[in-house]
Scaffold this motif. Structure first.
Motif, short mmCIF file in Angstrom:
data_model
loop_
_atom_site.label_atom_id
_atom_site.label_comp_id
_atom_site.label_asym_id
_atom_site.label_seq_id
_atom_site.Cartn_x
_atom_site.Cartn_y
_atom_site.Cartn_z
N MET A 100 38.76 56.84 36.66
CA MET A 100 38.78 56.26 35.32
C MET A 100 38.17 57.23 34.32
O MET A 100 37.30 58.03 34.66
CB MET A 100 38.00 54.92 35.30
N ASP A 101 38.63 57.13 33.09
CA ASP A 101 38.08 57.95 32.00
C ASP A 101 36.93 57.18 31.37
O ASP A 101 37.11 56.38 30.46
CB ASP A 101 39.17 58.24 30.98
N LEU A 145 38.35 44.76 37.19
CA LEU A 145 38.25 45.69 36.06
C LEU A 145 36.92 46.44 36.03
O LEU A 145 36.53 46.97 35.00
CB LEU A 145 38.44 44.92 34.75
N MET A 146 36.25 46.51 37.15
CA MET A 146 34.97 47.18 37.22
C MET A 146 35.06 48.64 36.76
O MET A 146 35.93 49.38 37.22
CB MET A 146 34.47 47.14 38.68
N PHE A 202 31.65 47.46 29.47
CA PHE A 202 31.20 46.96 30.77
C PHE A 202 31.11 45.43 30.78
O PHE A 202 31.66 44.78 31.68
CB PHE A 202 29.83 47.56 31.11
N ASN A 203 30.43 44.86 29.80
CA ASN A 203 30.28 43.41 29.79
C ASN A 203 31.58 42.69 29.50
O ASN A 203 31.80 41.57 29.98
CB ASN A 203 29.20 43.00 28.77
N ALA A 206 33.21 43.98 43.65
CA ALA A 206 34.17 44.91 44.27
C ALA A 206 35.14 44.19 45.20
O ALA A 206 36.21 44.74 45.51
CB ALA A 206 33.41 45.99 45.05
N ASP A 207 34.81 42.97 45.64
CA ASP A 207 35.68 42.26 46.58
C ASP A 207 36.76 41.45 45.88
O ASP A 207 37.59 40.81 46.56
CB ASP A 207 34.83 41.34 47.47
#
Length: 431
Positions: free
Chosen positions: A205-206, A197-198, A259-260, A191-192
């Motif tokens: 986000m959808d 693109l988390m 995610f990955n 997050a920092d």
């Protein structure tokens, strides 16, 4: 090479090595060189039990572990001055056989033992085995992989692993490692990273609820590095060269939300920001900022192929099109070229029997990328053609292929390994 080698047989040995350039690439490992040889090798899931064999038992039965011995044989052929090894279990984190690190055990039990009559030991006096995030659970329980169970390995660890230290990494060097100047980023939070693109479930986000995502509470805990990101300076001719190493998560096995793929993208992006001296970066000791030096080399299995098949293309943006890395010349191999991908470093398919035939996938994942300040002199990928008799050793070592590059900085003297070989040749000469 036997210890009674003469100058004549040494020169004959060089010719023989050149003739089998499919192993070491385009240059002889024993050829005099002024550059420093850097190598990257993902030795597939090399575990504690494979390398922590006592020297006495090794010498008694002259066997040891087949995979470890094959990998050591290839390393003794290439003879790097500095090597990064991926997927070597961190036994200190694992809590097994903790008297000796796995990298030191691998060196003592395999690399210091000639794996063929014509090969010399390679000792590597300096090593570093950093802690990694694989298999490490947070203090509080989180359901990171959204399978309905919180705080369970492997999916709820900071990095995928069935135990702490699985798929670790290590650096071994002929040159001194500047231990006090090492910077690790194991605990840096995803997050920092600005503009990351988390996949965040905060309504912005959808996202597919059947996929993997992070909640706002989880972002306070989730780390960017699936293993670790580490800057290990080695002192070459009195000046540091920064070995930047990581092993980002594969951009697959994640279902909807990519995610990955997103995670891999930002793990790769970290190094582009780091060498650009980005201010947002902080290390595990609290020091802020990126790298303020132009002598560095990026090494590791980055799991980022230059391909149009991926939704996100971090290798394009952060490697190929990034002026902070030199990519005009890249290591290649006869084996990769026979499959139409000369720079490839990994083959995926049924094992044993990986030879390029049938339903196989090849990709360029492993990197040795220098800064523009370092001169690229030579390089190669250890991958002979399928018809070469040496392919069995390469396959036995890993599904990845070792990649190496000879890099030189201004006023650099010959590499350590080269000097040792030259001295041995001169001292045993009978001409």
């Amino acid at each position: 090479m036997s210890h009674d080698t003469t100058r004549r047989t040494f020169l004959q040995g060089i010719g023989a090595t050149v003739a089998t350039a499919g192993i070491a690439g385009t240059a002889s490992a024993y050829e005099p060189r002024s550059a420093t040889r850097f190598a990257q090798f993902n030795i597939e899931n090399l575990e504690t039990s494979q390398v922590q064999e006592s020297e006495s038992s090794f010498y008694e039965d002259s066997s040891g572990d087949e995979q470890a011995a094959a990998a050591a044989e290839l390393i003794q052929e290439v003879r790097p001055d500095v090597i990064v090894i991926n997927e070597l279990t961190n036994n200190i984190q694992q809590g097994k056989k903790t008297d000796t690190t796995n990298i030191r055990a691998f060196i003592d039990n395999y690399l210091r033992v000639p794996q063929r009559d014509d090969l010399d030991p390679i000792p590597f006096p300096y090593t570093h085995q950093p802690p990694v995030n694989t298999g490490v659970l947070p203090e509080d329980d989180y359901d990171f992989n959204k399978d309905g169970s919180a705080g369970e390995r492997p999916g709820d660890a900071y990095g995928f692993g069935f135990f702490p230290g699985q798929y670790g990494m290590a650096i071994a060097s002929q040159y001194p490692i500047l231990e006090s100047d090492i910077r690790s980023f194991q605990k840096f939070r995803w997050a920092d990273m600005p503009n990351n693109l988390m996949p965040l479930d905060d309504g912005s986000m959808d996202l597919n609820e059947d996929g993997i995502y992070l909640t706002p509470d989880e972002t306070d805990e989730f780390r960017l590095s699936s293993k670790t990101h580490i800057d290990v300076p080695v002192r070459v001719d009195g000046e540091p060269i920064h070995v930047l190493s990581s092993h980002p998560t594969p951009p697959q096995y994640d279902g909807p939300n990519n995610f990955n793929g997103r995670w891999n993208h930002d793990e790769v992006r970290f190094w582009a920001d780091y060498v650009a001296n980005a201010e947002y970066i902080y290390d595990d000791d609290g020091n802020e900022g990126g790298l303020d030096d132009d002598r560095y080399v990026l090494m590791g299995d980055q799991n980022a192929a230059v391909t149009g098949a991926r939704i996100l293309k971090p290798a394009h943006a952060f490697f190929r099109e990034n002026a902070d890395f030199y990519t005009e010349e890249l290591p290649s191999s006869p084996g990769g070229e026979s499959l139409g991908k000369p720079h490839a470093t990994r083959i995926r398919g049924p094992r044993p029997g990986q030879s390029g035939e049938g339903d196989t996938t090849v990709a360029q994942l492993d990197r040795v990328l220098p800064s523009p300040a370092l001169s690229y002199e030579d390089g190669g990928v250890v991958w002979p053609k399928p018809s070469d008799s040496r392919i069995d050793t390469v396959r036995a070592a890993s599904d990845h292929r070792m990649v190496w590059a000879d890099l030189e900085s201004p006023s650099q003297s010959p590499g350590v390994g080269t000097l040792l070989q030259a001295l041995r040749s001169d001292s045993s000469s009978d001409d």
